[in-house]
Motif scaffolding. Structure first.
Motif, PDB file in Angstrom:
ATOM      1  N   ARG A 174      43.545  37.538  30.947  1.00  0.00           N
ATOM      2  CA  ARG A 174      42.605  38.135  31.893  1.00  0.00           C
ATOM      3  C   ARG A 174      43.206  38.168  33.294  1.00  0.00           C
ATOM      4  N   PHE A 196      42.285  43.319  31.684  1.00  0.00           N
ATOM      5  CA  PHE A 196      42.789  42.514  30.578  1.00  0.00           C
ATOM      6  C   PHE A 196      44.136  43.059  30.118  1.00  0.00           C
ATOM      7  N   ALA A 252      37.749  43.215  37.003  1.00  0.00           N
ATOM      8  CA  ALA A 252      38.660  42.475  36.132  1.00  0.00           C
ATOM      9  C   ALA A 252      39.525  43.442  35.334  1.00  0.00           C
ATOM     10  N   GLN A 307      42.778  32.838  32.081  1.00  0.00           N
ATOM     11  CA  GLN A 307      43.056  33.197  33.465  1.00  0.00           C
ATOM     12  C   GLN A 307      43.446  31.942  34.239  1.00  0.00           C
TER      13      GLN A 307
END
Length: 263
Positions: free
Chosen positions: A197, A214, A212, A21
């Motif tokens: 991410r 992915f 979050a 990230q």
């Protein structure tokens, strides 16, 4: 020793710029454009800071005429001051104009329209999870995960089911807001397989930090296999019922177990 310390410090700083990230670890065209902008802005503004500090240091340490100057109600502006002011004004205009042009060019690169995307995905933000819909024939849904083919453009349509959210996959593209009643569109592309991410970049409530997402970039053939498997009809439950019957027949009945226990 000093060189070793500097090298160690540089490697430590470089390691902080990579990861799943990180906007400074780009793996797509859009992310590359943003990373180039970041380094150009950092270099130019760093140079401006150094020149400013050098001028300040010179002004503080320069020897002045010990005789001093008489106070004047309207002192005349010296020629050197006029030249310095004109130079600073011209350099400021040039720097700001150049950075503005670069910024617009980078924005055009990030949001440019190209050929049709290989995959179109709708992403709906909720408190506090992501609903993912793969559009087209035999579409399907997932949550909190997006799978895309490597080397192909993917269009993502962004909407929200409640409050304002912000979709951001730093290694692949810039962030874009999800606004109630509006629809935004973002194009991403991954240059190599991996897991990237993302995060909601707009505070959206108590569990915002846990929102979050992915992006899993797969080789095209692997992605197509996964997509076909997801779009296939669900397996019938007959085989599960048969297995349950086998297990039930193999297990002793409650009365038999009770009699065995009494013995």
């Amino acid at each position: 020793m000093a060189r070793l310390t500097a090298a160690a410090g540089g490697s430590a700083l470089a390691s902080r710029c990579t990861g799943v990230q990180s906007a400074l670890d780009p793996h797509g065209e859009q992310a590359d454009a943003l990373a180039v902008l970041f380094w150009i802005f950092t270099a130019v503004l760093g140079l401006v800071w150094l020149v400013t500090m050098a001028g300040l240091f010179f002004a503080l340490t320069r020897r002045r005429d010990s005789r001093g100057e008489p106070a004047q109600a309207r002192p005349a502006v010296k020629r050197q001051v006029r030249i310095a002011f004109a130079a600073m004004l011209a350099s400021t205009v040039i720097i700001l104009s150049g950075l503005t042009v670069l910024s617009f060019d980078g924005q055009r690169m990030v949001f440019r329209d190209g050929a049709g995307a290989a995959v179109t995905i709708s992403v709906i933000g909720h408190q506090w999870w992501w609903q993912v819909r793969y559009e087209g024939k035999n579409g399907f849904e997932t949550a909190n995960e997006i799978r895309i083919p490597v080397g192909s453009a993917v269009d993502i349509k962004l909407t929200t089911g409640d409050v304002i959210h912000s979709f951001w996959i730093p290694s692949l593209a810039g962030k874009l807001d999800l606004i109630p009643g509006k629809s935004n569109e973002l194009r991403i592309q991954a240059d190599k397989p991996g897991v990237y991410r993302g995060q909601c970049a707009e505070f959206c409530g108590q569990q915002h930090a846990h929102m979050a997402i992915f992006v899993v970039a797969l080789e095209p053939s692997e992605f197509e296999r996964w997509r076909a498997k997801q779009a296939a009809p669900a397996r019938p439950m007959a085989h599960l019922t048969k297995q349950q019957n086998v297990v039930a027949s193999a297990a002793p009945s409650p009365s038999a177990a009770l009699s065995e226990h009494s013995r």
